[in-house]
Design an enzyme around this catalytic site. Structure first.
Site, mmCIF file in Angstrom:
data_model
loop_
_atom_site.group_PDB
_atom_site.id
_atom_site.type_symbol
_atom_site.label_atom_id
_atom_site.label_comp_id
_atom_site.label_asym_id
_atom_site.label_seq_id
_atom_site.Cartn_x
_atom_site.Cartn_y
_atom_site.Cartn_z
ATOM 1 N N GLU A 731 41.081 -37.713 -48.331
ATOM 2 C CA GLU A 731 40.740 -39.064 -48.800
ATOM 3 C C GLU A 731 42.000 -39.891 -48.635
ATOM 4 O OE1 GLU A 731 37.710 -39.594 -49.890
ATOM 5 O OE2 GLU A 731 37.062 -37.530 -50.198
ATOM 6 N N CYS A 765 43.510 -47.108 -54.547
ATOM 7 C CA CYS A 765 43.118 -47.035 -53.133
ATOM 8 C C CYS A 765 41.970 -48.001 -52.863
ATOM 9 C CB CYS A 765 42.704 -45.621 -52.775
ATOM 10 S SG CYS A 765 41.698 -44.893 -54.061
HETATM 11 P P1 NAD Z 1 51.246 -39.661 -50.287
HETATM 12 O O1 NAD Z 1 50.497 -39.396 -49.038
HETATM 13 O O2 NAD Z 1 52.637 -40.107 -50.179
HETATM 14 O O3 NAD Z 1 51.257 -38.338 -51.170
HETATM 15 C C1 NAD Z 1 50.099 -37.645 -51.514
HETATM 16 C C2 NAD Z 1 50.430 -36.207 -51.766
HETATM 17 O O4 NAD Z 1 50.808 -35.609 -50.547
HETATM 18 C C3 NAD Z 1 51.584 -36.000 -52.719
HETATM 19 O O5 NAD Z 1 51.292 -34.905 -53.559
HETATM 20 C C4 NAD Z 1 52.721 -35.662 -51.789
HETATM 21 O O6 NAD Z 1 53.721 -34.866 -52.389
HETATM 22 C C5 NAD Z 1 52.009 -34.876 -50.716
HETATM 23 N N1 NAD Z 1 52.715 -34.803 -49.421
HETATM 24 C C6 NAD Z 1 53.614 -35.673 -48.895
HETATM 25 N N2 NAD Z 1 53.988 -35.261 -47.683
HETATM 26 C C7 NAD Z 1 53.320 -34.117 -47.424
HETATM 27 C C8 NAD Z 1 53.269 -33.219 -46.317
HETATM 28 N N3 NAD Z 1 53.999 -33.429 -45.207
HETATM 29 N N4 NAD Z 1 52.470 -32.150 -46.386
HETATM 30 C C9 NAD Z 1 51.717 -31.947 -47.465
HETATM 31 N N5 NAD Z 1 51.726 -32.748 -48.546
HETATM 32 C C10 NAD Z 1 52.515 -33.823 -48.521
HETATM 33 O O7 NAD Z 1 50.346 -40.670 -51.115
HETATM 34 P P2 NAD Z 1 50.624 -41.277 -52.543
HETATM 35 O O8 NAD Z 1 51.707 -42.279 -52.446
HETATM 36 O O9 NAD Z 1 50.753 -40.197 -53.566
HETATM 37 O O10 NAD Z 1 49.227 -42.022 -52.827
HETATM 38 C C11 NAD Z 1 48.944 -43.283 -52.341
HETATM 39 C C12 NAD Z 1 48.027 -43.195 -51.144
HETATM 40 O O11 NAD Z 1 46.876 -42.467 -51.478
HETATM 41 C C13 NAD Z 1 47.526 -44.541 -50.703
HETATM 42 O O12 NAD Z 1 47.511 -44.609 -49.295
HETATM 43 C C14 NAD Z 1 46.098 -44.577 -51.239
HETATM 44 O O13 NAD Z 1 45.247 -45.448 -50.553
HETATM 45 C C15 NAD Z 1 45.705 -43.166 -51.099
HETATM 46 N N6 NAD Z 1 44.624 -42.823 -52.017
HETATM 47 C C16 NAD Z 1 43.373 -42.640 -51.506
HETATM 48 C C17 NAD Z 1 42.319 -42.328 -52.339
HETATM 49 C C18 NAD Z 1 40.930 -42.106 -51.817
HETATM 50 O O14 NAD Z 1 40.095 -41.585 -52.549
HETATM 51 N N7 NAD Z 1 40.628 -42.461 -50.596
HETATM 52 C C19 NAD Z 1 42.552 -42.197 -53.707
HETATM 53 C C20 NAD Z 1 43.853 -42.380 -54.185
HETATM 54 C C21 NAD Z 1 44.877 -42.675 -53.334
#
Ligand code: NAD
Length: 970
Positions: A731, A765
């Site tokens: 997501e 999001c």
């Molecule tokens: P992010 O992608 O920076 O981090 C998300 C998670 O991924 C964190 O736990 C992070 O530690 C982990 N991560 C980072 N790099 C990684 C890698 N290389 N391999 C595996 N895991 C890794 O996102 P964020 O800042 O935590 O959240 C904001 C983003 O999430 C926004 O883009 C938002 O739109 C999206 N979001 C989407 C939904 C949805 O349902 N579509 C819901 C909430 C947030």
């Protein structure tokens, strides 16, 4: 008993006299008149009534004659059963070929003539004539300035200014002997009025009210505080008492408050006010009304899962009105009763009560609404009772909500006016004592299987206090160290993730051990050990753990919300909503697994048995973001667990403490060791390592597009030892747009856009980051949005009045600021508010005239930055809205049925919202998730979600043995 019989007889006698003195019918019920004819048809045909009222509602905002005609067509074309009186009008228009410049003014005039029945004039001067007519028989008035929704402080000031001018006009214009009164809508004096900020709302509203009360006092004009929705009731009463306690208003000669008999707790309010007035040795007026927001209270409270505060049975309201009338007359030493009703029975009962309790005629009054029940008003006035008419004044647009309320009231089945004048019920029927038959007013939620956890009602003191207390408690226990959780054991590492309060980065909320590859290997080992046992655990048993976890979440509800306030900067209300959503996932997926856990039988053929069932995939990694730190993490972990998988849970490094709390909750349910393991650590290190590990069967990820796509890529690479193609559930982000067309209700649009764009600092999001305006409301919408965004409060989220808190960390703040600089080049900034110094604050920003295809128009900005674009028409607006790689949420504000239909078909997003905010999807009601670059296309909180965590298995058995097979069922 005898006394009651006696009173009943007197009530009938009084009623008969008034009834006999009544002559004619109110215009609304005069079927010889055009208006009466339409109302008559509306009462017989619910569908027509709905369309008619919706059309009347949208009409004043339609700026051109072409639009009026088009929307009229949309509402009424295909209408075959309209009686001649209506269809004649429409046909006549169609004969003119619907020539807009003829038809438009005609339609406006017709609706204007309906409005004029209830609205005395467009301003105070204009109204004086109508008041003169009333004054001829000594009827007094209370003026109500129409203007339903105040979305900014500027609008609040304008509204207050109108009251001041009204007082000036009244003081110059009213005749000797008149007792002028002005009714005020308290919520219009402070645009951010919200019971969650109890003290702040009281203080700010009083600031707005004081100058008006001073002026009214000096001019000898009385003021009545109108009652509004139930949610504001406590606050309004508190403001009323509080301001009248101030030294300068202690002697204020005449002030009153309206109370609603349809609420089941109004007796307590009356007793409270009586006690208060007596203790202060002053007298107040109490306007007793039945209540004008019945439909709203029932619908909205049911939607929220809150108890419905009104009586569900009209007769019960009538009975309550009689009880309260009596209570008022028993306390006329401190109360001046104002009995506001158009009901012959209620009025007759009040007169009888007054006589029985020796209340002189001058000590109370009756009140009626302007234009609603003239025959009754005249009859009561002629009997020598004080009469006051509640007189709305205002232009049609702000008056629309009022007008539609009055129309609903006049045409509802339960309406006394409808009964007496529309249906011409007998005197016996009209005077009958109300039969108080109790109808349960419980939450009324129909779905007995799953229901959403109701959010806190912050108008209740106990909920506000519980949050205050929880925030204090969490603050007392900050900066502690917490371990990982692997194989049922707590594991401490040398490195820690430090969690800080984004509003005060110096404040460390806690430290959580940070996992490395070593701990990741250990966690996988433990999961492999328990995998088979867990997979064989029955769905019922697995669902049981979820239900227990939901119970534990409820128990810790305020603590968890408080932690969210401090760790990720959510406001109290948003934090509570996140906890409730987490509870919802547990309850919903638990039930879903019970449904999916029953193998299906396919086909019905002799000699074979076909079974279809689901098996867990194995071991998964759950990688969650910080922005819904509990709900999303709970949703993904619980789905994986309940479907029989083992899970390694890696929360975001920015919300490790909430992740840790979730792990504790699962532990408390007795979940077998190794089924859930808690492994916070750097995403690029431990996250990536887990994703690439051969023993991992699936990854459930929510986060940014960048990371999501990287995970998809890594998961697709084969590594030796791997047995499965890894499933990735991702997501991701959005660039969500709201389209506003030329028929939109701008009050609603502005409020919802502010909430969608700036709620949680634009870090949802689903947040709105683009508004696309189709039609000519661009300037008005931009101006109102700008003023509304100027009025929201920025500050630390632990303060209850805060609307906009800090963004998550310094990196986010810097990135958003860079984006704002780009915005300055790509469009015109019309609002950029400064934010408090300390903390990662970014004030709300609005950029207009953003070019299609520019960065502002296409890239996700995870912050309070809103771009506004123009479109020539709806087609262009839809094409701009779809011009994005993302397809997560979208919205439309429109009152055109054709536009709504078109947008439903052509706006391609995962979650589309019409005429409401685009955030706040509810589990089971608005399953959430997008496609395109927003995600892999399934919906959290929906019926397909769990399927992603399982493999379907089909088993077919040949049941023929030597030509003999069991019989199949037909
Ligand atoms: P992010 O992608 O920076 O981090 C998300 C998670 O991924 C964190 O736990 C992070 O530690 C982990 N991560 C980072 N790099 C990684 C890698 N290389 N391999 C595996 N895991 C890794 O996102 P964020 O800042 O935590 O959240 C904001 C983003 O999430 C926004 O883009 C938002 O739109 C999206 N979001 C989407 C939904 C949805 O349902 N579509 C819901 C909430 C947030």
């Amino acid at each position: 008993m005898d006394r009651d019989v006696d009173l009943e007889a007197k009530t009938r006698e009084t009623g008969r006299e008034i009834h006999a003195a009544m002559s004619g019918a109110p215009v609304m019920f005069d079927s010889t008149r055009w208006i009466g004819g339409i109302m008559d048809w509306a009462m017989k045909n619910e569908d027509f009534k709905l369309r008619l009222f919706r059309f009347i509602d949208v009409l004043p905002s339609l700026k051109t004659n072409e639009l009026v005609v088009r929307v009229l067509h949309e509402y009424f074309s295909g209408e075959t059963e309209i009686p001649r009186i209506v269809s004649g009008g429409i046909e006549m228009l169609s004969k003119t070929g619907f020539i807009p410049h003829l038809a438009g003014p005609l339609i406006r005039k017709s609706v204007g003539s309906i409005a004029r029945q209830f609205i005395a004039g467009k301003d105070a001067d204009d109204t004086l004539k109508a008041l003169d007519v009333l004054r001829r028989d000594g009827t007094d008035f209370s003026i109500d300035l129409l203007g339903e929704v105040v979305v900014s402080e500027k609008e609040a000031r304008t509204y207050a200014g109108r009251y001041h001018s009204l007082l000036d006009v009244l003081s110059a214009g009213f005749s000797p002997g008149a007792r002028p009164d002005v009714s005020i809508k308290v919520s219009s004096f402070y645009s951010q009025l919200d019971p969650i900020d109890w003290a702040g709302s009281i203080e700010k509203t009083k600031e707005g009210l004081r100058p008006l009360l001073r002026k009214a006092r000096d001019l000898g004009i009385s003021i009545t505080f109108d009652m509004e929705h139930y949610y504001y009731k406590g606050l309004i009463i508190e403001i009323f008492k509080g301001i009248l306690e101030e030294e300068e208003f202690r002697e204020f000669p005449s002030a009153g408050i309206a109370l609603q008999a349809y609420l089941n707790d109004t007796t307590n309010d009356v007793l409270d006010l009586i006690g208060w007035a007596r203790a202060r040795g002053r007298s107040i007026a109490i306007r007793l009304v039945k209540g004008a927001y019945w439909d709203y209270e029932v619908v909205v409270n049911r939607q929220k899962g809150w108890p419905v505060p009104v009586f569900l049975n009209k007769e019960e309201t009538d009975a309550s009105f009689e009880r309260l009338t009596r209570l008022l007359f028993e306390n006329t030493d401190v109360v001046r009763p104002a009995i506001a009703s158009h009901n012959l029975r209620s009025i007759s009962h009040a007169i009888t009560c007054a006589e029985a309790l020796n209340a002189p005629k001058g000590s109370f009054e009756f009140q009626m609404l302007y234009g609603m029940a003239e025959p009754l008003r005249k009859a009561v006035r002629e009997s020598g009772f004080n009469m006051r008419v509640y007189t709305p004044v205002g232009e049609l647009i702000p008056g629309m909500a009022y007008l539609v309320r009055r129309l609903l009231e006049n045409t509802s089945n339960e309406s006394f006016l409808r009964k007496s004048f529309g249906e011409k019920s007998s005197f016996e029927e009209l005077i009958r004592a109300p039969q108080a038959r109790r109808v349960s007013s419980g939450s009324g939620v129909v779905d007995e299987h799953f229901r959403n956890e109701p959010l806190f009602d912050f108008s209740m003191a106990r909920n506000r206090e519980a949050m205050d207390q929880a925030i204090r408690t969490v603050k007392e226990h900050t900066d502690r160290k917490y371990p990982l959780y692997i194989g049922g054991r707590e594991v401490t590492t040398e490195k820690y993730i430090v969690s800080r309060n984004p509003a005060r980065p110096g404040e460390i909320i806690g430290r959580v051990s940070s996992a490395s590859k070593k701990e990741a290997d250990a966690a996988i080992e433990e999961a492999l050990n328990v995998r088979e046992v867990w997979r064989k655990t029955t769905p019922e048993k697995r669902a049981g753990y979820l239900v227990r976890a939901a119970e534990e979440l409820r128990r810790k509800r305020t603590k968890l919300a408080a932690l969210e306030v401090l760790e990720v900067g959510k406001t109290r209300r948003d934090a509570d909503a996140d906890v409730c959503e987490a509870i919802d996932y547990l309850e919903y997926y638990g039930r879903e697994m019970l449904r999916l856990g029953v193998p299906a039988t396919l086909g019905n053929y002799p000699g074979e048995e076909n079974e279809y069932r689901y098996e867990p995939k194995g071991i998964g990694v759950v990688i969650s973001p910080w922005n819904f730190p509990l709900a999303i993490a709970t949703g993904m972990t619980s789905a994986a667990i309940v479907t029989g998988n083992c899970v390694i849970f890696k929360p975001s490094g920015l919300s490790p403490l909430i992740g840790r709390e979730l792990c504790e909750i699962y532990r408390s349910t007795g979940l077998p060791a190794g089924v859930l393991q808690f492994l916070p650590g750097p995403g690029s290190e431990v996250g990536e390592y887990l994703v690439s590990h051969p023993s991992i069967d699936f990854i459930a990820f929510t986060g940014s597009r960048e990371v999501g796509l990287r995970i998809v890529e890594r998961a697709g690479m084969f590594v030796p030892g791997q047995r499965n193609v890894k499933k990735v559930i991702a997501e991701m982000g959005g660039k969500n747009a709201i389209i506003v067309d030329e028929t939109a209700d701008l009050d609603e649009a502005v409020k919802s856009i502010v909430e969608s764009a700036f709620g949680y600092q634009g870090q949802k999001c689903s947040a709105c980051s683009r508004v696309i305006v189709a039609g000519d409301t661009f300037k008005e919408l931009c101006d109102r949005l700008m003023e509304a965004a100027k009025s929201i409060r920025i500050g630390p989220p632990e303060e209850p009045g805060t609307f906009l808190g800090p963004v998550i960390d310094e990196a986010a703040m810097k990135k958003i600021r860079t984006d704002i600089e780009i915005g300055k080049k790509e469009g015109t900034i019309i609002l950029e508010r400064n934010a408090p110094g300390e903390g990662h604050f970014v004030g709300p920003v609005i950029v207009i005239d953003v070019k299609p295809g520019s960065r502002m128009a296409t890239e996700e900005i995870f912050g309070p930055v809103l771009s506004i674009m123009r479109a020539n028409d709806l087609d262009e607006a839809i094409s701009l809205a779809n011009d994005s790689l993302y397809a997560l949420t979208g919205g439309l504000f429109s009152r055109s049925p054709a536009n709504i239909q078109k947008v439903k078909e052509e706006f391609r997003v995962g979650n589309l919202y019409i005429n409401r905010k685009i955030t706040g999807a509810l589990v089971g009601r608005q399953p959430f998730g997008g496609f395109g670059m927003s995600g892999t296309g399934t919906k959290a909180g929906g019926t397909d979600y769990l399927l992603q965590f399982m493999n379907p298995v089909s088993i077919s058995e040949n049941t023929i043995r030597r030509g003999f097979a069991p019989l199949t069922k037909d």
